[in-house]
Motif scaffolding. Structure first.
Motif, PDB file in Angstrom:
ATOM      1  N   PHE A 109       3.359  10.358  -3.600  1.00 42.23           N
ATOM      2  CA  PHE A 109       1.901  10.381  -3.660  1.00 42.23           C
ATOM      3  C   PHE A 109       1.379  11.632  -2.947  1.00 42.23           C
ATOM      4  O   PHE A 109       0.535  12.367  -3.475  1.00 42.23           O
ATOM      5  CB  PHE A 109       1.381   9.110  -3.004  1.00 42.23           C
ATOM      6  N   ILE A 110       1.891  11.882  -1.763  1.00 47.63           N
ATOM      7  CA  ILE A 110       1.463  13.056  -0.984  1.00 47.63           C
ATOM      8  C   ILE A 110       1.884  14.344  -1.685  1.00 47.63           C
ATOM      9  O   ILE A 110       1.105  15.312  -1.766  1.00 47.63           O
ATOM     10  CB  ILE A 110       2.043  12.994   0.439  1.00 47.63           C
ATOM     11  N   GLN A 139       0.839  -1.197   0.000  1.00 47.94           N
ATOM     12  CA  GLN A 139       0.000   0.000   0.000  1.00 47.94           C
ATOM     13  C   GLN A 139       0.882   1.259   0.000  1.00 47.94           C
ATOM     14  O   GLN A 139       1.951   1.268   0.607  1.00 47.94           O
ATOM     15  CB  GLN A 139      -0.917  -0.014   1.217  1.00 47.94           C
ATOM     16  N   PHE A 140       0.394   2.294  -0.654  1.00 49.30           N
ATOM     17  CA  PHE A 140       1.245   3.480  -0.862  1.00 49.30           C
ATOM     18  C   PHE A 140       0.561   4.773  -0.459  1.00 49.30           C
ATOM     19  O   PHE A 140       0.940   5.864  -0.891  1.00 49.30           O
ATOM     20  CB  PHE A 140       1.681   3.563  -2.335  1.00 49.30           C
ATOM     21  N   PHE A 141      -0.445   4.703   0.416  1.00 49.06           N
ATOM     22  CA  PHE A 141      -1.245   5.881   0.771  1.00 49.06           C
ATOM     23  C   PHE A 141      -0.420   7.009   1.377  1.00 49.06           C
ATOM     24  O   PHE A 141      -0.825   8.171   1.331  1.00 49.06           O
ATOM     25  CB  PHE A 141      -2.364   5.487   1.743  1.00 49.06           C
ATOM     26  N   GLY A 144      -1.107  19.122   5.912  1.00 48.13           N
ATOM     27  CA  GLY A 144       0.106  19.671   6.506  1.00 48.13           C
ATOM     28  C   GLY A 144       1.077  20.188   5.471  1.00 48.13           C
ATOM     29  O   GLY A 144       1.726  21.227   5.670  1.00 48.13           O
ATOM     30  N   ALA A 145       1.167  19.475   4.334  1.00 50.18           N
ATOM     31  CA  ALA A 145       2.095  19.892   3.276  1.00 50.18           C
ATOM     32  C   ALA A 145       1.660  21.179   2.601  1.00 50.18           C
ATOM     33  O   ALA A 145       2.478  21.859   1.966  1.00 50.18           O
ATOM     34  CB  ALA A 145       2.226  18.781   2.236  1.00 50.18           C
ATOM     35  N   THR A 146       0.383  21.518   2.729  1.00 45.93           N
ATOM     36  CA  THR A 146      -0.124  22.718   2.059  1.00 45.93           C
ATOM     37  C   THR A 146      -0.480  23.832   3.041  1.00 45.93           C
ATOM     38  O   THR A 146      -1.071  24.846   2.644  1.00 45.93           O
ATOM     39  CB  THR A 146      -1.364  22.356   1.218  1.00 45.93           C
ATOM     40  N   GLY A 147      -0.152  23.653   4.315  1.00 44.41           N
ATOM     41  CA  GLY A 147      -0.323  24.720   5.286  1.00 44.41           C
ATOM     42  C   GLY A 147      -1.716  24.853   5.871  1.00 44.41           C
ATOM     43  O   GLY A 147      -2.035  25.878   6.486  1.00 44.41           O
ATOM     44  N   PHE A 148      -2.553  23.830   5.716  1.00 41.09           N
ATOM     45  CA  PHE A 148      -3.881  23.851   6.312  1.00 41.09           C
ATOM     46  C   PHE A 148      -3.825  23.192   7.680  1.00 41.09           C
ATOM     47  O   PHE A 148      -3.460  22.027   7.809  1.00 41.09           O
ATOM     48  CB  PHE A 148      -4.889  23.111   5.433  1.00 41.09           C
ATOM     49  N   ALA A 197      -3.611  10.091   5.324  1.00 42.42           N
ATOM     50  CA  ALA A 197      -3.185  10.710   4.068  1.00 42.42           C
ATOM     51  C   ALA A 197      -3.696  12.141   3.974  1.00 42.42           C
ATOM     52  O   ALA A 197      -2.967  13.046   3.530  1.00 42.42           O
ATOM     53  CB  ALA A 197      -3.676   9.888   2.883  1.00 42.42           C
ATOM     54  N   ALA A 198      -4.940  12.372   4.400  1.00 41.66           N
ATOM     55  CA  ALA A 198      -5.485  13.733   4.393  1.00 41.66           C
ATOM     56  C   ALA A 198      -4.673  14.635   5.300  1.00 41.66           C
ATOM     57  O   ALA A 198      -4.356  15.789   4.951  1.00 41.66           O
ATOM     58  CB  ALA A 198      -6.954  13.705   4.824  1.00 41.66           C
ATOM     59  N   ARG A 199      -4.315  14.126   6.464  1.00 42.58           N
ATOM     60  CA  ARG A 199      -3.498  14.912   7.413  1.00 42.58           C
ATOM     61  C   ARG A 199      -2.165  15.302   6.778  1.00 42.58           C
ATOM     62  O   ARG A 199      -1.722  16.454   6.887  1.00 42.58           O
ATOM     63  CB  ARG A 199      -3.256  14.089   8.681  1.00 42.58           C
TER      64      ARG A 199
END
Length: 348
Positions: free
Chosen positions: A151-152, A144-146, A214-218, A208-210
């Motif tokens: 991917f992120i 699995q690669f979530f 986090g990567a986009t500053g939300f 994955a959503a987290r």
């Protein structure tokens, strides 16, 4: 083990109007889906000429992987097989056998744990190898690669691009909403090894959503669901994306970016449920709305697949960002963990 090929495993989809109902009957066989629901879903396909984009998108992914293999001098031919429609995995594995493939890696186009996203691909492998007979190739399914960094990263850039499509005067109050395919609540409870507490699919989606947020500053975000089917009396993961947009609007939120984190490509569930139904609902509510792209067409997706292959070919160290367990690496369809991700009907 030495490997002779890569098999891309996917769900399948119709490529003409006459294929829609036979395809849907394959997908839902034994699941008790009401005929009226099948007819409703069939209309979604007929809206696009009876053609699902999924096979074409998978062929594009395969072409990108072949090009990436060429850049990295990975000498593996790539085959393509589906669970529910042509090219059927049974036919593909038989062709691999006839081509002299002794062992191959298999990449399922699902990032997730759970029955339909992981374990059912093991069953596909078992069924296809049985149909091919004693000379069937060995098949090792990739993990699995979530939470893979590539991917992120691809999703994070897609979110940033979607934010730029929101009117400037609303960008400072954008609500970030992630969607994934809903499944029955009982199926999510059964997802994962028996001693891991279940709910593996839901936990992986949230993780994955987290990571993407986090990567986009939300700092804050929502995880909701889409594309439910099955009998209406069976509880599925909620809330639905359209219902959630109404709830957000009632709170005064007027700008939303939706990221379909549960999907690899822009196949029918994405373009119908998000680009049609959710987009129309947002317009009705006076809400600025933008949908982030899926990662299948991003060059990093093919690089990620090559990296997953490299874990087996040359011992490349697995890269993971998340905190939720990942499983899924199996040989010849044997479960990665005994009792893992079995359908609820099989659990006592």
């Amino acid at each position: 083990m030495e490997y002779d090929a890569l098999l891309v495993l996917s769900f399948g989809g119709p490529e003409g109007p006459e294929e829609v109902m036979p395809f849907l009957e394959n997908v839902t066989r034994g699941r008790g889906v009401p005929p009226e629901r099948l007819a409703e879903v069939a209309e979604h396909y007929h809206h696009f000429g009876g053609v699902s984009p999924i096979n074409a998108l998978n062929r594009d992914i395969i072409a990108a992987v072949e090009a990436e293999f060429g850049r990295q001098a990975i000498e593996l031919p790539v085959y393509f097989g589906n669970r529910n429609w042509h090219p059927m995995v049974e036919d593909t594995v038989a062709r691999m056998r006839d081509d002299g493939v002794g062992a191959a890696l298999a990449f399922p186009t699902s990032a997730w744990g759970g029955y339909s996203g992981c374990r059912q691909y093991d069953e596909d492998i078992v069924r296809a190898r049985a149909a091919a007979g004693e000379s069937a190739p060995r098949l090792v399914k990739l993990r699995q690669f979530f939470d893979h960094p590539l991917f992120i990263d691809a999703f994070a850039d897609a979110i940033r691009a979607a934010v730029q499509r929101i009117p400037l005067d609303r960008r400072d109050r954008v609500r970030l909403v992630f969607t994934a395919h809903s499944i029955p609540v009982s199926a999510d409870a059964a997802a994962g090894p028996p001693d891991d507490g279940g709910h593996l699919y839901g936990r992986q989606v949230v993780d994955a959503a987290r990571l993407c947020a986090g990567a986009t500053g939300f700092d804050d975000f929502d995880v909701v669901w889409q594309s439910r089917s099955g009998p209406p009396q069976v509880p599925w993961l909620e809330p639905d994306i359209v219902d959630h947009l109404e709830a957000l609007s009632a709170k005064g939120i007027d700008a939303v970016v939706v990221c379909p984190v549960g999907f690899v490509s822009d196949h029918l569930e994405v373009i119908w449920d998000l680009d049609n139904e959710a987009t129309e609902k947002a317009a009705e509510l006076g809400m600025a709305f933008a949908r982030a792209a899926t990662p299948g067409t991003d060059p990093r997706f093919a690089r990620m697949i090559a990296e997953l292959v490299g874990e087996h070919l040359s011992g490349v160290a697995p890269r993971r960002l998340g905190t939720v367990p990942g499983y899924g690496c199996t040989t010849d369809g044997a479960p990665c963990v005994v009792g893992c991700c079995e359908p609820p009907r099989r659990r006592g």
